[in-house]
Design a protein around this motif. Structure first.
Motif, PDB file in Angstrom:
ATOM      1  N   GLN A  90      -7.879  67.554  19.722  1.00 55.78           N
ATOM      2  CA  GLN A  90      -6.746  66.693  19.343  1.00 55.78           C
ATOM      3  C   GLN A  90      -5.434  67.483  19.335  1.00 55.78           C
ATOM      4  N   ARG A 109     -10.474  62.872  23.924  1.00 53.62           N
ATOM      5  CA  ARG A 109     -11.898  62.733  24.247  1.00 53.62           C
ATOM      6  C   ARG A 109     -12.112  62.602  25.759  1.00 53.62           C
ATOM      7  N   GLU A 110     -11.364  61.725  26.404  1.00 57.13           N
ATOM      8  CA  GLU A 110     -11.533  61.467  27.838  1.00 57.13           C
ATOM      9  C   GLU A 110     -11.173  62.674  28.698  1.00 57.13           C
ATOM     10  N   ARG A 145      -2.137  55.161  14.210  1.00 55.32           N
ATOM     11  CA  ARG A 145      -2.348  55.764  15.535  1.00 55.32           C
ATOM     12  C   ARG A 145      -1.039  55.895  16.307  1.00 55.32           C
ATOM     13  N   ARG A 153      -2.975  54.566  25.745  1.00 60.54           N
ATOM     14  CA  ARG A 153      -4.142  55.017  24.971  1.00 60.54           C
ATOM     15  C   ARG A 153      -3.697  55.812  23.748  1.00 60.54           C
ATOM     16  N   GLU A 206      -8.344  59.083  21.965  1.00 60.51           N
ATOM     17  CA  GLU A 206      -9.025  58.684  23.194  1.00 60.51           C
ATOM     18  C   GLU A 206      -8.623  59.594  24.356  1.00 60.51           C
TER      19      GLU A 206
END
Length: 112
Positions: free
Chosen positions: A40, A34-35, A64, A27, A31
């Protein structure tokens, strides 16, 4: 990598959550943040600890950074824990045998 680094990395519940999340698939940092309910920068900090312990690796995909779980350290940790699991299993087996040897408790009769 020393086993102490693995234990230290896995001691934090947020890092364990990241590892559990990465178990499903690699990932990107956003992500993961967030999860796991992290900012960040917070996610990046935890990922750095996991990376330095050898538990995750990162690859660049355009803009990314995508993190994936590295199974090798977990396999080493599993191998280290094997004798302890055996000891625990033997202890549970002995307890089971001991309980099986006890006379069955009698049910109270309606007259009691």
């Amino acid at each position: 990598m020393p086993a102490a680094d693995l234990w230290t990395a896995l001691a934090d519940p947020r890092r364990r959550a990241v590892v559990a999340l990465l178990l499903a698939r690699p990932r990107p940092v956003g992500e993961i943040a967030r999860e796991c309910g992290l900012s960040q920068p917070g996610a990046s900090k935890h990922l750095k600890v996991l990376r330095e312990a050898g538990l995750v690796h990162v690859r660049q995909e355009a803009q990314r950074r995508v993190y994936a779980l590295d199974p090798a350290p977990m396999a080493a940790l599993d191998a280290w824990l094997a004798p302890y699991r055996k000891l625990w299993g033997e202890s549970l087996d002995a307890l089971g045998r001991r309980l099986d040897e006890r006379p069955a408790a009698t049910e109270p009769t309606p007259e009691d």
